[in-house]
Design a protein around this motif. Structure first.
Motif, PDB file in Angstrom:
ATOM      1  N   SER A   1       0.810  -1.210   0.000  1.00 35.81           N
ATOM      2  CA  SER A   1       0.000   0.000   0.000  1.00 35.81           C
ATOM      3  C   SER A   1       0.850   1.270   0.000  1.00 35.81           C
ATOM      4  O   SER A   1       0.618   2.163  -0.795  1.00 35.81           O
ATOM      5  N   ASN A   2       1.832   1.330   0.904  1.00 36.79           N
ATOM      6  CA  ASN A   2       2.565   2.577   1.060  1.00 36.79           C
ATOM      7  C   ASN A   2       3.863   2.321   1.822  1.00 36.79           C
ATOM      8  O   ASN A   2       3.996   1.323   2.512  1.00 36.79           O
TER       9      ASN A   2
ATOM     10  N   TYR B   1       7.081  -0.239   5.674  1.00 39.27           N
ATOM     11  CA  TYR B   1       6.262  -0.650   4.539  1.00 39.27           C
ATOM     12  C   TYR B   1       4.911  -1.137   5.040  1.00 39.27           C
ATOM     13  O   TYR B   1       4.842  -1.916   6.000  1.00 39.27           O
ATOM     14  N   ILE B   2       3.852  -0.693   4.379  1.00 40.93           N
ATOM     15  CA  ILE B   2       2.488  -1.033   4.768  1.00 40.93           C
ATOM     16  C   ILE B   2       1.870  -1.918   3.689  1.00 40.93           C
ATOM     17  O   ILE B   2       1.935  -1.602   2.490  1.00 40.93           O
TER      18      ILE B   2
ATOM     19  N   TYR C   1      -4.137  -5.140   8.218  1.00 38.57           N
ATOM     20  CA  TYR C   1      -3.213  -4.013   8.099  1.00 38.57           C
ATOM     21  C   TYR C   1      -1.887  -4.522   8.632  1.00 38.57           C
ATOM     22  O   TYR C   1      -1.799  -4.970   9.791  1.00 38.57           O
TER      23      TYR C   1
ATOM     24  N   LYS D   1       2.189  -3.576   8.988  1.00 32.21           N
ATOM     25  CA  LYS D   1       3.258  -2.573   8.872  1.00 32.21           C
ATOM     26  C   LYS D   1       4.562  -3.238   9.301  1.00 32.21           C
ATOM     27  O   LYS D   1       4.656  -3.796  10.388  1.00 32.21           O
TER      28      LYS D   1
ATOM     29  N   SER E   1       2.681  -3.783  13.005  1.00 33.39           N
ATOM     30  CA  SER E   1       1.224  -3.965  13.001  1.00 33.39           C
ATOM     31  C   SER E   1       0.860  -5.208  12.213  1.00 33.39           C
ATOM     32  O   SER E   1       1.389  -5.445  11.128  1.00 33.39           O
TER      33      SER E   1
ATOM     34  N   GLN F   1      -7.789  -4.043   9.631  1.00 39.18           N
ATOM     35  CA  GLN F   1      -7.708  -2.661   9.129  1.00 39.18           C
ATOM     36  C   GLN F   1      -8.749  -1.778   9.815  1.00 39.18           C
ATOM     37  O   GLN F   1      -9.878  -2.213  10.046  1.00 39.18           O
TER      38      GLN F   1
ATOM     39  N   LEU G   1      -7.261   0.647   2.568  1.00 41.41           N
ATOM     40  CA  LEU G   1      -5.944   0.981   2.030  1.00 41.41           C
ATOM     41  C   LEU G   1      -6.007   1.156   0.524  1.00 41.41           C
ATOM     42  O   LEU G   1      -6.894   0.612  -0.148  1.00 41.41           O
TER      43      LEU G   1
END
Length: 125
Positions: free
Chosen positions: A59-60, A75-76, A97, A99, A112, A116, A120
């Motif tokens: 995701s991000n 990093y997610i 979710y 992380k 994490s 969620q 996302l």
């Protein structure tokens, strides 16, 4: 930060290696612990989720908000999995979710791994 599929795949290769060799830990945050309380979900299940991540689950990537770690990039990822409620007979699709912090010494901290709280965005899907 602009990343490519190849960048994320390279990152995940290091994560897989750390997970397979036991060089990782799941943070003891309450949200993470709730996964094991609310669902029939084991440490082995968590390990398998990590090993099943792909660049398409990305995701991000964000900087660490803790000022003592200004160079760390987290990093997610998101992943939908089917889980059985611990106190029920019903299985449900749970959007996770995830992380991850990959440290310079090839040790991985799963900051994490929980349900969620908001949807996302997946740039490679």
């Amino acid at each position: 930060m602009t990343l490519t599929v190849s960048d994320v795949e390279e990152y995940l290769a290091d994560v897989y290696s750390a997970v397979q060799s036991g060089r990782y830990q799941l943070s003891a945050r309450q949200k993470n612990q709730d996964m094991f309380i609310d669902y029939v979900f084991t440490e082995e299940d968590a390990r398998q989720v990590l090993l099943s991540l792909t660049a398409y689950d990305f995701s991000n990537a964000v900087g660490n908000v803790h000022t003592q770690y200004p160079d760390e990039v987290l990093y997610i990822f998101g992943k939908d999995i089917m889980l059985l409620l611990r106190y029920g007979e019903k299985e449900e699709k749970v959007p996770l979710y995830i992380k991850i912090n990959k440290l310079a010494n090839q040790y991985v901290i799963i900051i994490s791994l929980h349900k969620q709280e908001y949807p996302l965005h997946y740039p490679f899907r």
